[in-house]
Design an enzyme around this catalytic site. Structure first.
Site, short mmCIF file in Angstrom:
data_model
loop_
_atom_site.label_atom_id
_atom_site.label_comp_id
_atom_site.label_asym_id
_atom_site.label_seq_id
_atom_site.Cartn_x
_atom_site.Cartn_y
_atom_site.Cartn_z
N SER A 144 -8.07 -7.17 -1.34
CA SER A 144 -7.02 -7.08 -2.35
C SER A 144 -7.50 -7.42 -3.75
CB SER A 144 -5.84 -7.99 -1.99
OG SER A 144 -6.12 -9.32 -2.32
N LYS A 182 -6.25 -15.20 -5.75
CA LYS A 182 -5.42 -14.28 -6.52
C LYS A 182 -5.46 -14.65 -8.01
CE LYS A 182 -3.58 -11.76 -3.21
NZ LYS A 182 -4.64 -12.13 -2.26
#
Length: 223
Positions: A144, A182
């Site tokens: 991701s 993230k």
């Protein structure tokens, strides 16, 4: 002729590529040159590209290649101390073959959060990749963050901090049970953790659910 900042950035990219084979992130370049925003980094990159000192590698996020250096450029072995920013100076003064062993705390998800990290193996890292502070390494699991050049199987070098600034790539511990890698954002009263892959959706949490465990300081990729 290059400006001082263009030279500093070119030298920083060249030293990082020689030390690890991986281009520095835009956040790392911004911090090393003490710029206020990544837009300044983008302008410097574009100027170096136009002058054919670097080129962007196609189909690879964040990948840069140094084509040439100025005739009077110096390497990490002989830095010009008076002309570079302090954060960059601290890195280029270290010899690229010096290594430091830091803890390796297992695998971290770059996609869906996984169980809190375990393990304390040692991991040897080129000293030139680490700035001040305490660091640890994590093996990346998932895809991701590929648009930031962070791939499955990479080793993320994390500087231990417990607060995050907008736009930083962080290790976030969710509900004291799951950890993920993230980009940190604030969205109203919520914390938003953004992926760097359009196939994934941002993750939103209440602030009390999220504890910052560190921010990304570098990457190592094994071939």
């Amino acid at each position: 002729m290059l400006t001082v900042k263009q030279r500093e950035l070119l030298q920083f990219i060249d030293d990082r590529l020689k030390a690890s084979g991986v281009s520095p992130s835009f956040d790392e370049m911004r911090e090393a040159l003490e710029l206020k925003s990544k837009s300044g980094v983008h302008r410097l990159i574009s100027a170096l590209e136009e002058r054919q000192f670097i080129r962007r590698l196609p189909n690879r996020a964040r990948a840069l290649e140094v084509i040439k250096m100025p005739e009077n450029a110096v390497s990490a072995a002989a830095p010009v101390i008076g002309t570079i920013a302090p954060a960059l100076r601290a890195q280029v003064q270290m010899a690229a073959n010096d290594t430091i062993e830091i803890p390796l705390h297992g695998r971290i998800a770059a996609g869906t959060p996984i169980e809190a990290l375990q393990g304390t193996e040692g991991f040897a890292v080129p000293a030139a990749l680490l700035g001040p502070g305490e660091h640890y390494a994590l093996e990346v699991s998932g895809d991701s963050m590929v648009e930031e050049g962070i791939l499955d199987g990479d080793f993320a070098l994390i500087r231990k901090v417990d607060v995050a600034r907008e736009g930083e790539i962080v290790v976030a511990l969710i509900d004291d049970e799951q950890a993920t890698l993230k980009t940190f954002r604030r969205e109203g009263q919520m914390v938003r953790l953004d992926p760097a892959n359009r196939m994934y959706e941002p993750q939103r949490y209440r602030p009390e659910q999220v504890r910052i465990q560190g921010r990304l300081a570098g990457l190592i990729r094994r071939y």
